[in-house]
Design a protein around this motif. Structure first.
Motif, PDB file in Angstrom:
ATOM      1  N   ILE A 150      -0.769  -7.850  -0.292  1.00  0.00           N
ATOM      2  CA  ILE A 150       0.226  -6.982   0.332  1.00  0.00           C
ATOM      3  C   ILE A 150      -0.183  -5.526   0.177  1.00  0.00           C
ATOM      4  CG2 ILE A 150       2.648  -6.278   0.254  1.00  0.00           C
ATOM      5  CD1 ILE A 150       3.302  -9.095  -0.762  1.00  0.00           C
ATOM      6  N   PHE A 151      -0.660  -5.204  -1.033  1.00  0.00           N
ATOM      7  CA  PHE A 151      -1.073  -3.840  -1.347  1.00  0.00           C
ATOM      8  C   PHE A 151      -2.170  -3.375  -0.394  1.00  0.00           C
ATOM      9  CE2 PHE A 151      -3.718  -0.853  -3.762  1.00  0.00           C
ATOM     10  CZ  PHE A 151      -2.785   0.033  -4.240  1.00  0.00           C
ATOM     11  N   ASP A 152      -3.194  -4.213  -0.187  1.00  0.00           N
ATOM     12  CA  ASP A 152      -4.367  -3.794   0.593  1.00  0.00           C
ATOM     13  C   ASP A 152      -4.072  -3.689   2.075  1.00  0.00           C
ATOM     14  OD1 ASP A 152      -5.897  -3.593  -1.650  1.00  0.00           O
ATOM     15  OD2 ASP A 152      -6.738  -5.615  -1.496  1.00  0.00           O
ATOM     16  N   PRO A 173      -6.110   1.068   1.237  1.00  0.00           N
ATOM     17  CA  PRO A 173      -6.888   1.712   2.305  1.00  0.00           C
ATOM     18  C   PRO A 173      -6.073   2.707   3.117  1.00  0.00           C
ATOM     19  CG  PRO A 173      -7.421  -0.612   2.202  1.00  0.00           C
ATOM     20  CD  PRO A 173      -6.282  -0.409   1.257  1.00  0.00           C
ATOM     21  N   GLN A 174      -4.761   2.440   3.338  1.00  0.00           N
ATOM     22  CA  GLN A 174      -3.959   3.351   4.138  1.00  0.00           C
ATOM     23  C   GLN A 174      -3.812   4.695   3.432  1.00  0.00           C
ATOM     24  OE1 GLN A 174      -3.074   3.010   7.139  1.00  0.00           O
ATOM     25  NE2 GLN A 174      -1.862   4.844   7.346  1.00  0.00           N
ATOM     26  N   ALA A 175      -3.759   4.678   2.090  1.00  0.00           N
ATOM     27  CA  ALA A 175      -3.695   5.929   1.341  1.00  0.00           C
ATOM     28  C   ALA A 175      -4.968   6.751   1.547  1.00  0.00           C
ATOM     29  CB  ALA A 175      -3.475   5.641  -0.138  1.00  0.00           C
ATOM     30  N   CYS A 176      -6.119   6.072   1.577  1.00  0.00           N
ATOM     31  CA  CYS A 176      -7.385   6.779   1.816  1.00  0.00           C
ATOM     32  C   CYS A 176      -7.386   7.399   3.209  1.00  0.00           C
ATOM     33  CB  CYS A 176      -8.558   5.810   1.663  1.00  0.00           C
ATOM     34  SG  CYS A 176      -8.699   5.087   0.022  1.00  0.00           S
ATOM     35  N   ARG A 177      -6.901   6.641   4.216  1.00  0.00           N
ATOM     36  CA  ARG A 177      -6.868   7.192   5.568  1.00  0.00           C
ATOM     37  C   ARG A 177      -5.887   8.357   5.675  1.00  0.00           C
ATOM     38  NH1 ARG A 177      -7.645   1.617   6.771  1.00  0.00           N
ATOM     39  NH2 ARG A 177      -5.418   1.209   6.786  1.00  0.00           N
ATOM     40  N   LEU A 178      -4.764   8.257   4.977  1.00  0.00           N
ATOM     41  CA  LEU A 178      -3.750   9.312   5.054  1.00  0.00           C
ATOM     42  C   LEU A 178      -4.283  10.634   4.529  1.00  0.00           C
ATOM     43  CD1 LEU A 178      -0.743  10.029   5.620  1.00  0.00           C
ATOM     44  CD2 LEU A 178      -0.283   9.467   3.222  1.00  0.00           C
ATOM     45  N   LEU A 179      -4.988  10.609   3.386  1.00  0.00           N
ATOM     46  CA  LEU A 179      -5.440  11.852   2.743  1.00  0.00           C
ATOM     47  C   LEU A 179      -6.883  12.188   3.061  1.00  0.00           C
ATOM     48  CD1 LEU A 179      -3.719  11.502  -0.741  1.00  0.00           C
ATOM     49  CD2 LEU A 179      -2.866  12.598   1.332  1.00  0.00           C
ATOM     50  N   GLY A 180      -7.638  11.273   3.695  1.00  0.00           N
ATOM     51  CA  GLY A 180      -9.010  11.597   4.082  1.00  0.00           C
ATOM     52  C   GLY A 180     -10.032  11.428   2.989  1.00  0.00           C
TER      53      GLY A 180
END
Length: 845
Positions: A150-152, A173-180
């Motif tokens: 769920i997390f990923d 991964p969504q956190a990485c995309r959000l902050l770059g």
């Protein structure tokens, strides 16, 4: 004895009794184990723990009580060596085996008992049952694995942080995309790098969440890698990670919402400025003052309405985020929509264009209705137009004066006068409509339509995500079913070649369970070695990053197998493991070889028949001439003897040619009801005298359930006689030949053929059968204990003219094979040098 001695002896006896009582009734299991590993003494709890009788435990080697697992017997053996070496043993976890075969996990600790010279006499151990703790640990591991999925794959950015130590523990991964950032970069940053100017506010929010268990805020921002400050909505909960209280936060970019709020604030400021300007002019005219006051009240009412609208939209947004199905998402939106739009009826429909149906998944209405959630209607009832497909709402101010789709006609019984269909557009496609109806004509203003369109946008995104989530879950379930059901062995392994997942087919190949396969090294399971062989395709697939296929017969299980290995790579293209498959090719390879041999034998038979025909004609003429000479009266004595020898030789040659022609000629059967067991008894009786002369015993074990079959008794008698003669010639004095029959009713022929193929040996011809064909099968087994045959001889034993006998022609087994084959059966042979040979005749009745 003095009084003091009696008192001391009594005290000692009482002390020993108390010790025995404490030892025997202690809640923990106690063992006393000798240096040789045998059990000297146990208490009641130890007997209950393992389920053995006390008498069975005393003197029993303790190593036999451990499970045959790495954490059981092997670990206990190492522990025993340490005890023999005189090493003290602290807390150690071991897996033991109960008398019923189940396992139990224990924590073992103890101390060594030494004699006066320091030599170890025995080891006294205390065992605590920790099975439930071990099960809880396994359940926790599975729960964590589900959490990580769920997390990923969440569409929201998720952070796992330790606010007290200013650390980011994990991100999705969504956190990485959000902050770059990359994941590695984010994990190396402190939390303060994400909130560089708001750490006091963030820490206050963190303490609030840790105290209440959860919390929400939209008053913080997140700094991206490009130094852009993103307004964020943060929903957080407290979690305990290894004794440390941490936060798991779901973060959403609300830049657009903030912009709308800022625009609202600017409008408010503009309004207040205008009001102040107007107020300055109050003295000029009371009329202007009243107008300005009225205008201000209207503006404040609009502002309050807009603020209420934003709050309700935010509640709808939160409710949709919390929902997991399309129906729940629709119901969450409809619960609030009547607060913003004065509608008599509201519903959400989704379209299945492939099935040409529309589904009303949620309905809210002030009055009673005959239609509810889950109603399916034909697509043409909804009247879908090109405007709806392009995202434009359909508005009918009065159903009495304007045309409307058929579905509205079904609802007019409720007094419906006007309605609005707002399209739900996701990724450029129409997926449904938000439907609003009122009992008043022209009830919906442009502002109402705008609110409905905004809610429809949120609904479309939520429903599309729910559909995607359900599709992913369905495909995952399909993959699991396929993985479990495939007949080929499949396993997933990591970079260290450790098997992480295995299907039942793979476990069945190695006569174990998937749970016992998982955790093993690929090399250990397949090759029985700790190190992979040089040509291991699984290691090669990871190294070369490409799929590899290879056939081998060098596994720990007998047979020929097709192996394949495909690498699994991460987002950076680095191999993280692979997927391996194993297919058993043993039966297929053997049947291919048998088919090729059958074709070769047919060609040899045709050629042999032609040659025999060419020889037979001149041989007949020669026979006539020689017999004419033999009939003449005036032939010298020596010449007559020569002519007689020629006649005998011609007869032998003619008999040989006839035998060759008979082998090449198709067998014609004269079938009649016959007992196979009775045929065998007759053949054994025929050979009684011959077996007696050779001092060989023929034993029979004929099954009583073998039925009478429609066969050719004369031809089959030839087969059994030939096979028994071969067995007699291969046997030595004192040997025994075993003749047995068995019967299998209505069985799958494919199962029998595959069973025989797995045994090894050769078939006389490739068994012919249709897929799924069943038949009544009789097995006739003739087994001797003679010198046997090597594999090279065994593979040629049914070839024409191949023989190991000095005076044999190599046609007896060929003729037997043809007769059995004409009956729809086959012959299977197994042999081992120095052990003997077994011939199995399989007949369909």
């Amino acid at each position: 004895m003095s009084y003091e001695d009696n008192w001391a002896e009594k005290s000692l006896w009482e002390s020993e009794e108390r010790f025995r009582d404490l030892y025997e009734n202690a809640p923990l299991a106690y063992f006393s184990v000798g240096v040789d590993g045998s059990i000297h003494m146990v208490n009641r709890r130890a007997v209950e723990l393992l389920g053995y009788d006390r008498e069975a435990l005393i003197g029993h080697p303790i190593l036999d009580l451990y499970a045959d697992t790495p954490a059981g017997r092997e670990k206990a053996r190492q522990l025993q060596e340490r005890i023999r070496a005189g090493e003290e043993i602290g807390d150690t976890e071991l897996e033991m085996r109960r008398v019923d075969g189940s396992t139990v996990w224990v924590n073992v600790s103890g101390r060594l008992i030494r004699d006066a010279r320091g030599r170890v006499l025995e080891w006294r151990a205390m065992m605590v049952d920790i099975t439930e703790r071990k099960r809880a640990e396994e359940a926790l591991r599975e729960s964590e694995e589900k959490f990580h999925k769920i997390f990923d794959y969440s569409n929201d950015a998720i952070f796992l942080i330790d606010p007290e130590r200013d650390k980011i523990l994990d991100v999705n991964p969504q956190a990485c995309r959000l902050l770059g950032y990359s994941r590695a970069e984010l994990l190396s940053l402190p939390v303060s790098a994400i909130h560089p100017h708001e750490m006091p506010q963030f820490l206050r929010f963190s303490r609030l969440v840790l105290g209440a268990g959860h919390g929400w805020t939209d008053e913080l921002t997140c700094m991206t890698r490009t130094r852009r400050s993103l307004p964020a909505e943060i929903s957080a909960s407290s979690v305990n990670i290894k004794g440390q209280r941490c936060l798991i936060a779901m973060v959403r970019d609300i830049t657009e919402r903030k912009r709308a709020e800022e625009a609202l604030n600017r409008a408010r400021e503009e309004l207040e400025h205008r009001v102040r300007e107007r107020t300055a002019e109050l003295s000029q005219a009371n009329t202007q003052l009243r107008q300005q006051i009225a205008e201000r009240k209207r503006a404040e009412a609009a502002l309050r309405q807009y603020t209420k609208r934003l709050e309700i939209l935010r509640e709808i947004d939160r409710a949709i985020l919390a929902a997991r199905s399309s129906e729940a998402i629709a119901e969450a939106a409809l619960r609030h929509i009547q607060q913003l739009v004065p509608c008599h009826r509201a519903s959400v429909s989704v379209f299945d264009f492939q099935a040409k149906q529309g589904i009303i998944i949620a309905t809210h209405v002030r009055g009673a209705t005959r239609m509810g959630a889950g109603v399916r209607l034909p697509m043409d009832v909804f009247g879908i137009t090109d405007e709806l497909r392009r995202g434009k709402a359909r508005i009918v101010d009065d159903v009495h004066t304007e045309p409307q789709p058929p579905v509205i006609g079904l609802l007019q019984v409720e007094g419906l006068r006007c309605f609005v269909n707002v399209p739900l557009i996701a990724q450029g496609e129409l997926i449904g409509t938000l439907n609003l109806g009122s009992d008043r004509p022209r009830a919906f203003s442009p502002e109402h339509i705008a609110v409905a369109e905004e809610i429809a946008d949120i609904l479309a995104i939520g429903i599309k995500q729910a559909h995607l989530f359900q599709e992913v879950r369905r495909r995952q379930e399909e993959w699991e079913v396929t993985f479990e059901a495939l007949a080929d062995g499949i396993f997933v392994f990591d970079r260290e070649s450790t098997i992480k997942r295995a299907n039942p087919a793979l476990a069945a190949m190695f006569d174990t369970t998937p749970e016992q396969v998982e955790g093993q090294k690929v090399s250990h399971l397949l090759y029985g070695t700790e190190e992979s062989p040089a040509d291991c395709i699984f290691r090669e697939a990871i190294a070369s990053r490409r799929a590899i296929h290879r056939e081998t017969n060098r596994l720990t299980i007998p047979g020929t197998f097709s192996l394949s290995a495909s690498p699994i790579v991460d987002e950076a293209g680095r191999p993280t493991g692979g997927v391996g498959t194993i297919r058993d090719m043993t039966t297929e390879k053997r049947l291919r070889d048998e088919l090729a041999r059958s074709a070769q034998l047919a060609a040899i038979g045709r050629m042999t028949a032609q040659i025999a025909h060419e020889i037979k004609n001149p041989l007949t003429s020669l026979n006539l001439y020689v017999r004419y000479l033999q009939s003449m009266e005036k032939i010298p004595g020596e010449a007559a003897e020569v002519v007689s020898r020629i006649v005998n030789t011609v007869d032998e040659l003619k008999s040989t040619v006839d035998e060759i022609v008979n082998v090449a000629r198709p067998v014609t059967l004269s079938r009649e009801p016959t007992s196979i067991n009775e045929l065998l008894r007759q053949v054994v009786d025929l050979l009684t005298e011959q077996s007696r002369r050779r001092n060989v015993t023929i034993e029979t074990a004929l099954a009583g359930d073998v039925p009478v079959g429609d066969v050719d008794p004369r031809q089959l008698k030839k087969v059994f006689l030939n096979l028994l003669l071969n067995a007699l010639e291969a046997s030595s004095a004192g040997d025994t030949i075993h003749v047995a029959t068995s019967y299998r009713a209505h069985c799958l022929i494919q199962d029998i053929v595959e069973e025989l193929a797995r045994r090894g040996g050769v078939f006389s011809t490739v068994p012919q059968y249709r897929p799924g064909e069943r038949a009544n099968i009789v097995h006739v087994s003739i087994r001797d204990h003679g010198h046997g045959m090597d594999l090279a001889t065994l593979e040629r034993m049914f070839d024409p003219f191949f023989t190991t006998k000095p005076n044999g022609m190599g046609l007896g087994l060929v003729n037997a094979s043809m007769i059995v084959n004409q009956h729809g059966g086959w012959i299977h042979a197994q042999s081992e040098p120095g052990v003997g040979t077994e011939i199995l005749v399989c007949l369909k009745l």
